[in-house]
Design a protein around this motif. Sequence first.
Motif, PDB file in Angstrom:
ATOM      1  N   MET A  88      11.775  -0.909   7.688  1.00 46.89           N
ATOM      2  CA  MET A  88      11.632  -1.620   8.949  1.00 46.89           C
ATOM      3  C   MET A  88      10.346  -2.454   8.939  1.00 46.89           C
ATOM      4  O   MET A  88      10.363  -3.656   9.239  1.00 46.89           O
ATOM      5  CB  MET A  88      11.573  -0.565  10.049  1.00 46.89           C
ATOM      6  N   GLY A 140       9.945   8.753  -2.182  1.00 44.34           N
ATOM      7  CA  GLY A 140       9.285   7.834  -3.113  1.00 44.34           C
ATOM      8  C   GLY A 140       9.410   6.395  -2.643  1.00 44.34           C
ATOM      9  O   GLY A 140       8.438   5.633  -2.638  1.00 44.34           O
ATOM     10  N   MET A 141      10.615   6.025  -2.214  1.00 41.17           N
ATOM     11  CA  MET A 141      10.826   4.646  -1.755  1.00 41.17           C
ATOM     12  C   MET A 141      10.012   4.364  -0.503  1.00 41.17           C
ATOM     13  O   MET A 141       9.576   3.233  -0.278  1.00 41.17           O
ATOM     14  CB  MET A 141      12.315   4.397  -1.464  1.00 41.17           C
ATOM     15  N   GLY A 143       7.056   5.318   0.027  1.00 41.60           N
ATOM     16  CA  GLY A 143       5.769   4.874  -0.503  1.00 41.60           C
ATOM     17  C   GLY A 143       5.850   3.466  -1.071  1.00 41.60           C
ATOM     18  O   GLY A 143       5.030   2.602  -0.748  1.00 41.60           O
ATOM     19  N   VAL A 144       6.857   3.235  -1.889  1.00 33.83           N
ATOM     20  CA  VAL A 144       6.956   1.933  -2.557  1.00 33.83           C
ATOM     21  C   VAL A 144       7.105   0.812  -1.534  1.00 33.83           C
ATOM     22  O   VAL A 144       6.382  -0.192  -1.572  1.00 33.83           O
ATOM     23  CB  VAL A 144       8.141   1.937  -3.551  1.00 33.83           C
ATOM     24  N   GLN A 146       6.551   0.836   1.723  1.00 31.22           N
ATOM     25  CA  GLN A 146       5.360   0.724   2.562  1.00 31.22           C
ATOM     26  C   GLN A 146       4.287  -0.042   1.803  1.00 31.22           C
ATOM     27  O   GLN A 146       3.584  -0.882   2.361  1.00 31.22           O
ATOM     28  CB  GLN A 146       4.854   2.133   2.904  1.00 31.22           C
ATOM     29  N   GLY A 147       4.201   0.259   0.502  1.00 35.90           N
ATOM     30  CA  GLY A 147       3.244  -0.433  -0.353  1.00 35.90           C
ATOM     31  C   GLY A 147       3.493  -1.937  -0.339  1.00 35.90           C
ATOM     32  O   GLY A 147       2.555  -2.731  -0.217  1.00 35.90           O
ATOM     33  N   TYR A 150       2.168  -3.387   2.747  1.00 31.84           N
ATOM     34  CA  TYR A 150       0.711  -3.498   2.720  1.00 31.84           C
ATOM     35  C   TYR A 150       0.263  -4.647   1.825  1.00 31.84           C
ATOM     36  O   TYR A 150      -0.651  -5.393   2.151  1.00 31.84           O
ATOM     37  CB  TYR A 150       0.084  -2.189   2.238  1.00 31.84           C
ATOM     38  N   VAL A 151       0.916  -4.753   0.664  1.00 35.04           N
ATOM     39  CA  VAL A 151       0.504  -5.802  -0.273  1.00 35.04           C
ATOM     40  C   VAL A 151       0.736  -7.172   0.357  1.00 35.04           C
ATOM     41  O   VAL A 151      -0.110  -8.062   0.268  1.00 35.04           O
ATOM     42  CB  VAL A 151       1.264  -5.649  -1.599  1.00 35.04           C
ATOM     43  N   GLY A 155      -2.771  -5.388   4.687  1.00 34.83           N
ATOM     44  CA  GLY A 155      -3.165  -4.460   5.736  1.00 34.83           C
ATOM     45  C   GLY A 155      -3.189  -5.011   7.146  1.00 34.83           C
ATOM     46  O   GLY A 155      -3.203  -4.255   8.100  1.00 34.83           O
ATOM     47  N   THR A 254       2.555  -1.176   9.740  1.00 37.24           N
ATOM     48  CA  THR A 254       2.730   0.201  10.174  1.00 37.24           C
ATOM     49  C   THR A 254       3.871   0.334  11.185  1.00 37.24           C
ATOM     50  O   THR A 254       4.061   1.398  11.763  1.00 37.24           O
ATOM     51  CB  THR A 254       1.448   0.699  10.866  1.00 37.24           C
ATOM     52  N   ALA A 255       4.632  -0.752  11.365  1.00 35.38           N
ATOM     53  CA  ALA A 255       5.562  -0.815  12.499  1.00 35.38           C
ATOM     54  C   ALA A 255       6.542   0.358  12.579  1.00 35.38           C
ATOM     55  O   ALA A 255       6.829   0.840  13.663  1.00 35.38           O
ATOM     56  CB  ALA A 255       6.328  -2.126  12.472  1.00 35.38           C
TER      57      ALA A 255
END
Lengths: 332, 332, 503, 325
Positions: A88, A140-141, A143-144, A146-147, A150-151, A155, A254-255
């Motif tokens: 999301m 795991g996904m 994290g990926v 979300q990463g 962020y990228v 941020g 962070t939505a």
Amino acid sequence: MQPVDTAPVNIDKERETWLRKVARIRELTIVLVIVVLCIILSFMSSSFLSVDNIVTTILSIVMTAIVSVGMTVALVSGGFDLSVGSVMSMAGVVTGSLALDGMNVWLAAIFGLLASLCSGLVTGLFIGKVKINPFIMTLGMQGVVQGVAYVVTQGAPLSVTGVPKSFLYLGQGNLLGIPVLIWILAVVVVVADFIMRRAALARKVYYIGSNEAAAYLSGIRVSKVKVWIYIFTALLAGIAGILTLSRFSVAAPTAGQGMELQAIAACIIGGASLTGGEGTVLGALLGSVLVGIVNDALVLLNVSVYWQSLVTGFVLIAAVTLDVLTHRKKAS
Amino acid sequence: MQPVDTAPVNIDKERETWLRKVARIRELTIVLVIVVLCIILSFMSSSFLSVDNIVTTILSIVMTAIVSVGMTVALVSGGFDLSVGSVMSMAGVVTGSLALDGMNVWLAAIFGLLASLCSGLVTGLFIGKVKINPFIMTLGMQGVVQGVAYVVTQGAPLSVTGVPKSFLYLGQGNLLGIPVLIWILAVVVVVADFIMRRAALARKVYYIGSNEAAAYLSGIRVSKVKVWIYIFTALLAGIAGILTLSRFSVAAPTAGQGMELQAIAACIIGGASLTGGEGTVLGALLGSVLVGIVNDALVLLNVSVYWQSLVTGFVLIAAVTLDVLTHRKKAS
Amino acid sequence: MCLTRTLLEAKGIRKVFPGTVALDHVSFELLEGEIHALMGENGAGKSTFLKIVTGALQPDAGEIYIAGRSVKMHSPVDARRMGVAIVHQELSLFPDISVMENILVGQTPTRAGFMRRRQMQEICEHYLERFQVRFSPTDVVKDLSVSQQQIVEIVKALVTDADVYIFDEPTSALSVDDASRLFGVLRELKSKGKGVIYVSHKFDEIFQLSDRITVLRDGSLIGTVPTSETNADEVIRMMVGRSIERIYPEKGRPNGQVLLKVQNLNAGSKCRNVSFELHKGEILGVFGLVGSGRTEIMRAMAGIAPRTSGEIAMDGHAVRIHTVQDAMRHGLYYLTEDRKEQGLFLKMSIRDNVAVTHLERLSKRGLIQRGPARDLANNVIRDLRVKAKDDEQLVGSLSGGNQQKVMIGKWISRQPKVLILDEPTRGIDVGAKAEIHQLLRRLANEGIGIIVISSELPEIVGLSDRVMVIHNGAVAGILTGQQLNDETIMEFASGLHKETAVG
Amino acid sequence: ATGCSTNGNASTSSSSGSSGGSSSAFQGSSSETYYMVTFLSGIEYWKGCFAGMQAAAKDLGVKAVFTGAPQYDINQEVTTMQQIIAKHPAGILVTSINAQAMTPVINQAIAAGIPVISFDSDAPQSKRYAYLGTSNVEAGQKAADYLGQALGGHGQVAVITTPGELNLDQRVQGFKEEMAAKYPGIQVVAVQNGNSDQIKTAQVTSALLQTYPHLAGIFCTEADEGTGAATAVQEAGKTGQVKIVSFDTDKATLNAIKSGEITATVAQGTWNMGFWGLMDLFAIHHNLVHPVANWQQNGVDPVPPEVDTGVTIVTKSNVNAYLQQ
Ligand SMILES: Nc1ncnc2c1ncn2[C@@H]1O[C@H](COP(=O)(O)OP(=O)(O)OP(=O)(O)O)[C@@H](O)[C@H]1O
Ligand SMILES: Nc1ncnc2c1ncn2[C@@H]1O[C@H](COP(=O)(O)OP(=O)(O)OP(=O)(O)O)[C@@H](O)[C@H]1O
Ligand SMILES: [Mg+2]
Ligand SMILES: [Mg+2]
């Protein structure tokens, strides 16, 4: 079962048919809980049953409900998806950053959805083909993805300005006096409900969740269907992300945080089972509504923030306990 | 394998026996992954294999590892526990606030543990006796217990000052040049590993996870054992919470946030299965170590914070994929 | 014969599982209009072979021909497309879904991707009528009884328009009537020129039905013989490698001492006013049509299912049995009919499976003693002649008969007083069956009271000293001596003697 | 706060080695690395701080690295700090998730001869050389002052925050205290949980607007909560009628101020924290400041121990200055 007894038994059955049919509707308990809760709350707060408050409450659960519809499909298949929250955020962020780079926002939204689909595809391939456990794969996904969010944003929440009104209308407009978001939710629910009940592809999801080995032996391409399941789940999460962007004009990395657990809770309150084979779109909606009403009530009754998570947890346990107890006889 | 081949095949088998036995150890893949990772990292960063860094890394996973040991038991039984993080915060907060009120800190710690046990008891009773699904029950308890931590602290972390040195020694002291926390972890792992391998009660957990109906019909009091399981899980989470308090002299209501997913991930990396019946204490420890090393590497290699969750997610998926692929043949 | 077409042919099939050669050089041929029986001991490789010819497993070597053309099947879909339909041994239904969707899985009539429910219902009703079932296509499968589910499974195969129909032990849970209806359908298929492969451990069915018999032993082909030119003894010899003289052991001589007395047991509609006695050293057979409530009665008696009323006395003393633990304390053990789902820990070793009922005895200060546990398991392996590598072999990797022996072993090593076995030989080959029968008789002779539930009349007649017949949840009669014959038992089981039998 | 004398050698030796080729004292070497250690490291707030640090690093010719614990987790930040210490950097600029929990590890760094400066969120009991930042309590007070005046001293206001995070809790505390002390006509009717999330905040805000139809102001202690509240107020058609004071200066907040959806926000001196923080570290590392002779031995702080970087209320009138950054 013997010839002699057959007649009376049958008559008994006929008589109770409609009552049983109603009682058999899996969602009945929760509808009752919602109704009772509403009645109590309307006595405690005069504004509770106002049109405004009802609209507000529904508006507040649109995203959860849309994500829950996708989650239902994953749950019915016997899996689940912890990455929906991240997907999301990522969908919103990708759309937002492309739009900020000057791309037409509708085109950007398509890219946002494509990114979600990609994530769903990867998840689905690993779960379906490599046969990684859905819990760990989607963790795991989470994290990926979300990463990626962020990228893309480094941020920072992206403030999307200067996009066409038509896009903002989705999240901010009204149609016939009702927010467009609610119309969208209604369409999603009705369509998804119909699909899950009647479409041949969607029924395969029930087959898989009910008995995966048998589904395979019956010629269902289990791994392929699983890929579709996670694509669908990701698609709905992506839609929720883009609608969030349209509603707030902001794409925050962070939505969707915590959305996955909310959605799973909503589905389970609505009667889905973690072991697969059970769950309906309607149930997911009702579950979201119940959670929404509880959240609303916490504010209306001015419950201290420090008590809120206690109350929410308690309501969750109570709702499910009630459900288990009322369905106990059928289970055993 | 045809009649003619029998003799050589058998000899072959004998010859491979010890090699096979080693290869059969479920934890082997992950040990290899850890070793390879360490070798690579020691080339990439000179400080990686320094004593300081090794101690730091182990120290950073003490809490996760302790919680994971408890989680292993829940996973082996075919359940799991999302409330461990909250229980961890609550145990610290209860201990801290009682100590601040003037109670002897050791007595306060006992109350903290009792509170954890209560939470475990409630969880266990609902899961074992009322037969609520563990996911939804522990999700609810997560809210309730977190709520208790908030209510006790009114949100603010408690700074615990003036407590006896002996208490702080647990979390901050050294014994034979090694932090006491690491000794505690070692004791927990060795004892729990022994229990899980040898104790009759722990075997019952494996029986239940392996086939609950058969366990019941074989005279195992399934619901009673389940109550014990969640008490044990909560106990270890409580211990982790009190050690956290001792280590930082601070009891924060957010102390254990996200711990549940970390712990589950660690267990699964270490070979536990979400469907029950599988999982070892050693695996949980190794899983925690792997996660700890990856986190360490992220900082040592100066990986941008915006990339960290991406990398962590990727490593999680890679580790489990590797495990699935190396164990593929046995599974099918 | 020369003119009939070969529908399906397999040549030199080989399949290796880690640790076992399941099939080696197996060749097989199915002709048009033929019912071809496939026989062999448990673990001989029958199901594996069928899975290979239906694409659920890939062979390591060998060729498959369908209608003379060499084919490669990568998945069950391929087999279906080539006109091969199968009813698997393990029930492979979808419990949460309606009967009609179960039956039409994979071939749902659709319009624009959506199901046509009306049409589905019609198709299903058409086939279900033949079995005179009492459920509707819209019922959910998990609400059906086991035998009804098996019918759904069979109909599932029948609705596919195939040339080859394969049935892997379809009658293991069917009533006699339903089985004979199935045979009618099979003969009809045969008359239409279809081919049928039929797997069963029941000799009477095989000789009634089949044209030829192919026997497998330990994954190898022993031979194919026309049914008319052989007999049961010869087939058994082919299967087992030796002949088995007596299938049923001699009857016992119970001394009449009452071991267990049950009075007015009530538990729901499937256990009504049940009263009976069990004597020391006796094997009491319990017969009833499938769904008559035998399981429910025994579960209620053994404290597994709750009951509304009833007294139980053992050795003349009233006992309270309300939980499994109560039953175990009094030496009354119930062995479930559902070995895989409720009886064994398939992913655990033989040692662990045996140890589960002995945890207190095997542990000292809460710790399990390894030595005694190993000895116990090895005793069971030795005494019951379990075919296993060692006591650490996983139970899931044993053949059905050996699994059953492990399950019996874990209970008899606890010195039972009363042993209740629910369908102990369902799906078990002749050799293992005979061994289990001998074992039960030996136990009875040692003074244990044994109750055996079985749906196989010959077994009931051959094994029991007395027979309790259940009809619709109540005792229809308790038969002894001359009454122990097929006809009388069936009459009671179908409720014809209801009034006369129970006073 | 003092550095440990035995370790003074290490820093001098490394400084002499690194500054060998340069002409000015304020010229470091590119192998000299300074770290910024944070918690919740992914949030935008730190970027302002790090931008200041980078600016200083560029001027000084040294390397600045941003790192931290992605979660709000004491253990993670302490571990990160320890890992950084293991690398023996030239200096650490740290913001503490919790003062007490971070004190030992900050002291550990000092003991290892690594200068430490605290920013944004202090660990006052530790041996850090200095703290640069704003008091969160004070920031809350400033917000209260602005909102109190904007409302003319009377009306109902609500607070939306994320409970359990120390700095946010302090903002709420400052806000409530100031309101109670200076604006008796203003009633803080509710403190609600926005969970640092727009969707959640929008839901809570809508419910608040229903419950308190005359609500006149909302104070959000976090930026995402600010934009969430603005959306809910707009959806209720009450933009402008309900004044929102938010926190920090990300793009979305600034844009919302420009369009009038948010009335004001509290800007902190983040850039200065980073810039002057690194300056301090550099000065200590290279032993450039000598307020008294032998400050190490005498226990005198070589740099100003507490620096208030100040807060500014950003409104429509001065928002453009921030937007141009
Ligand atoms: N998936 C598997 N992995 C390993 N071994 C297997 C597997 N499936 C079957 N086997 C082994 O292959 C052999 C043949 O099994 P199969 O199921 O074909 O026997 P069967 O003749 O059908 O027996 P039954 O009469 O009990 O049904 C057995 O030794 C069995 O243990
Ligand atoms: N409380 C229960 N829990 C689990 N399984 C049950 C329970 N009650 C019955 N069963 C199983 O459900 C199935 C349904 O049995 P069904 O009613 O068809 O026959 P039955 O009453 O067991 O009679 P019979 O033994 O004559 O077949 C049985 O296999 C039985 O073991
Ligand atoms: Mg078979
Ligand atoms: Mg039965």
